[in-house]
Design a protein around this motif. Structure first.
Motif, PDB file in Angstrom:
ATOM      1  N   SER A 191       0.725  -1.244  -0.012  1.00 58.89           N
ATOM      2  CA  SER A 191      -0.032   0.188  -0.139  1.00 58.89           C
ATOM      3  C   SER A 191       0.893   1.136   0.012  1.00 58.89           C
ATOM      4  N   ASN A 217       2.266   4.614   1.269  1.00 61.96           N
ATOM      5  CA  ASN A 217       2.287   5.437   2.460  1.00 61.96           C
ATOM      6  C   ASN A 217       2.152   6.996   2.079  1.00 61.96           C
ATOM      7  N   ASN A 218       2.644   7.192   0.779  1.00 68.69           N
ATOM      8  CA  ASN A 218       2.515   8.550   0.322  1.00 68.69           C
ATOM      9  C   ASN A 218       0.874   8.748  -0.152  1.00 68.69           C
ATOM     10  N   LYS A 219       0.192   9.510   0.447  1.00 70.35           N
ATOM     11  CA  LYS A 219      -1.097   9.765   0.117  1.00 70.35           C
ATOM     12  C   LYS A 219      -1.548  10.666  -1.168  1.00 70.35           C
ATOM     13  N   GLY A 220      -0.511  11.304  -1.573  1.00 60.60           N
ATOM     14  CA  GLY A 220      -0.352  12.077  -2.755  1.00 60.60           C
ATOM     15  C   GLY A 220       0.389  11.287  -4.131  1.00 60.60           C
ATOM     16  N   ASN A 238      -4.746   1.360  -3.120  1.00 60.38           N
ATOM     17  CA  ASN A 238      -5.337   2.155  -2.200  1.00 60.38           C
ATOM     18  C   ASN A 238      -5.414   3.607  -2.685  1.00 60.38           C
ATOM     19  N   LEU A 239      -5.249   3.970  -3.952  1.00 59.54           N
ATOM     20  CA  LEU A 239      -5.326   5.286  -4.486  1.00 59.54           C
ATOM     21  C   LEU A 239      -6.469   5.532  -5.055  1.00 59.54           C
ATOM     22  N   SER A 240      -6.868   6.909  -5.182  1.00 59.94           N
ATOM     23  CA  SER A 240      -8.094   7.345  -5.878  1.00 59.94           C
ATOM     24  C   SER A 240      -8.151   7.339  -7.347  1.00 59.94           C
ATOM     25  N   GLN A 268      -5.701   9.703  -9.170  1.00 64.28           N
ATOM     26  CA  GLN A 268      -4.281   9.327  -8.891  1.00 64.28           C
ATOM     27  C   GLN A 268      -3.486   8.581  -9.918  1.00 64.28           C
TER      28      GLN A 268
END
Length: 309
Positions: free
Chosen positions: A108, A110-113, A135-137, A140
């Motif tokens: 997964s 860790n960097n949400k961006g 787990n990305l939108s 992204q």
């Protein structure tokens, strides 16, 4: 702009290694480069690449770092099934989907961006499976899509019009494949609309659709055009050019789902406009004429069918 962004290149074949060399020579950004390549058949190429590190003291180059992968700002996915595609980019689809699922389901971000730029063919279908296994939108995940087809069309238009390629602007949407759709109303020369009836569009589109297959008559793969597109996409994401429109493989929006009569959240080549404030980009709701809409629907429905395979 991120000062020292982390970028992971997944797959160090011809395209992955070419993009990596472009990043090494980037004079704008101090990249931290992470190469993910499990195959021992690429070890010689990787060692050859690592030998350049004394010439680039401000570049960090790592090999198969799972930590950097999870922390990446950008991931360029260039891994895929083996085989020389001769007629359709879906020929190696099953193997490539397996590789995609296996890779992205193993960790997964860790960097949400983080943003994933998909290069691997069939790019629209692979984007769909990247979304399902991360787990990305959806926003992204971006495929090179019809960006390459667009610059190829620009090139062939310029040859026919006898002008420099940089003076021509065109747009190809839909599948990065045999059902790609030229948006004829968007053809421009030095910013001015060009009446497409004065052009031999059939010849231009035959050359555009068959470009990859003609290149592969003497080469193992197409390399430079797609590598340049991926490199440009990363830079546009890092420093968005306001008002710039480029066709990329993005998840279909409600507007296009209804317009093209598809049910699934597929990815396909759509016009993306960049901004400098707030959200960096979004899919532009382009008005298509009836002929373009019909062809786009055919293209989208082909991709939708392939996602069920």
């Amino acid at each position: 702009m991120i000062s020292t962004p982390v970028i992971t290149i997944v797959g160090f074949g011809n395209i992955g290694s070419t993009i990596s060399m472009m990043l090494l020579h980037d004079e704008v950004v101090d990249w931290q480069i992470n190469i993910m390549e499990p195959s021992r058949k690429r070890r010689g190429r990787i060692e050859d690449f690592l030998h350049t590190s004394p010439l680039f003291p401000f570049r960090s180059i790592k090999f198969n770092s799972k930590k950097l992968l999870r922390d990446s700002d950008f991931v360029i996915f260039a891994a895929g099934g083996k085989g020389k595609i001769r007629e359709d980019r879906t020929e190696v689809m099953a193997e490539t989907i397996r590789i995609t699922k296996e890779f992205f389901s193993s960790f997964s971000f860790n960097n949400k961006g983080a943003r994933v730029i998909v290069v691997t063919n069939p790019v629209d279908v692979i984007c769909y499976h990247v979304k399902r296994n991360t787990n990305l939108s959806a926003n992204q995940i971006i495929g090179t899509g019809t960006y390459l087809d667009t610059i190829r069309m620009n090139y062939y238009l310029s040859k026919q019009m006898k002008v420099t390629p940089a003076a021509v602007s065109a747009m190809v949407l839909g599948e990065h494949g045999n059902t790609m759709v030229p948006i004829l109303s968007q053809i421009r020369l030095d910013g001015r609309k060009v009446p497409h009836k004065k052009l031999n569009i059939n010849d231009i589109m035959d050359k555009t659709r068959n470009a990859a297959f003609n290149i592969k008559r003497t080469e193992d793969a197409t390399v430079y055009g797609i590598s340049a597109c991926a490199y440009r996409i990363v830079h546009m994401l890092l420093n968005p050019p306001p008002g710039f429109i480029v066709p990329l493989s993005m998840q279909i929006t409600p507007y296009y789902k209804k317009l093209l009569n598809v049910k699934r959240n597929i990815f396909l080549g759509l016009p993306v406009i960049f901004h400098d404030i707030g959200r960096p980009y979004h899919v532009l709701e382009l008005k298509l004429n009836s002929a373009e809409q019909k062809l786009m629907a055919k293209s989208a429905q082909k991709i939708e069918k392939l996602t069920r395979s």
